[in-house]
Design an enzyme around this catalytic site. Structure first.
Site, PDB file in Angstrom:
ATOM      1  N   CYS A 158      40.334  37.011  40.348  1.00  0.00           N
ATOM      2  CA  CYS A 158      39.690  36.012  39.488  1.00  0.00           C
ATOM      3  C   CYS A 158      40.776  35.054  39.007  1.00  0.00           C
ATOM      4  CB  CYS A 158      38.922  36.663  38.336  1.00  0.00           C
ATOM      5  SG  CYS A 158      39.921  37.441  37.058  1.00  0.00           S
TER       6      CYS A 158
ATOM      7  N   ARG B  78      37.078  39.515  34.485  1.00  0.00           N
ATOM      8  CA  ARG B  78      36.217  39.853  35.617  1.00  0.00           C
ATOM      9  C   ARG B  78      36.865  40.766  36.642  1.00  0.00           C
ATOM     10  NH1 ARG B  78      34.743  33.893  37.202  1.00  0.00           N
ATOM     11  NH2 ARG B  78      36.904  33.692  36.507  1.00  0.00           N
TER      12      ARG B  78
ATOM     13  N   ASP C 297      32.922  33.095  34.376  1.00  0.00           N
ATOM     14  CA  ASP C 297      33.964  33.619  33.505  1.00  0.00           C
ATOM     15  C   ASP C 297      33.446  33.711  32.071  1.00  0.00           C
ATOM     16  OD1 ASP C 297      36.322  34.375  32.286  1.00  0.00           O
ATOM     17  OD2 ASP C 297      37.486  32.679  33.048  1.00  0.00           O
TER      18      ASP C 297
END
Length: 150
Positions: free
Chosen positions: A15, A21, A123
């Site tokens: 990520c 994440r 996000d």
């Protein structure tokens, strides 16, 4: 879980900052693959190495009986990407950046949300707690679909 012939032995999940994440996906996938001979790790394309996991992310993991409390951010390196058998990204822009950084990884790089219509996983950083919970739900569903294919 039995490994299929040709199954990946090293999975890298990527990520942006490696504090929300990708550590969530790493933790969930590692838990789901319990006992399988698959190494799962995560990194961020713009990570500040050594940054701890976001507290809201850890709270969501804890609510599901998991923890990544010892996690610290790592920056994705070309060598790490090249060494992975499967690279899973959270967003299309991550996938594009990975493929530009290591063109040879193109055939083994996919969105984590590939089996959910190539969905990006937004996000949650800096957003309300429900964004973290939604990210977890999306990651959990995507991981389960990948686990079934590993």
């Amino acid at each position: 879980m039995k490994r299929n012939a040709g199954s990946p032995r090293r999975v890298l999940i990527v990520c942006t900052a490696n504090i929300c994440r990708s550590p969530t996906a790493e933790t969930v996938l590692r838990h789901r693959l319990d006992g399988a001979a698959v190494e799962v790790e995560s990194a961020g394309l713009a990570a500040l190495p050594g940054t701890p996991i976001d507290p809201r992310t850890e709270a969501v993991l804890a609510a599901h009986g998991l923890s990544a409390a010892g996690h610290v951010a790592r920056r994705a390196t070309p060598a790490q990407i090249a060494a992975a058998d499967l690279v899973l990204a959270m967003e299309q822009r991550h996938l594009s950046a990975l493929r530009a950084l290591v063109p040879s990884a193109r055939a083994r790089s996919f969105l984590l949300g590939r089996w959910q219509g190539n969905a990006d996983i937004p996000d949650p950083y800096g957003r309300a707690q429900d964004a973290y919970e939604e990210a977890y739900r999306m990651i959990e569903a995507a991981v389960e679909d990948w686990r079934a294919r590993l």
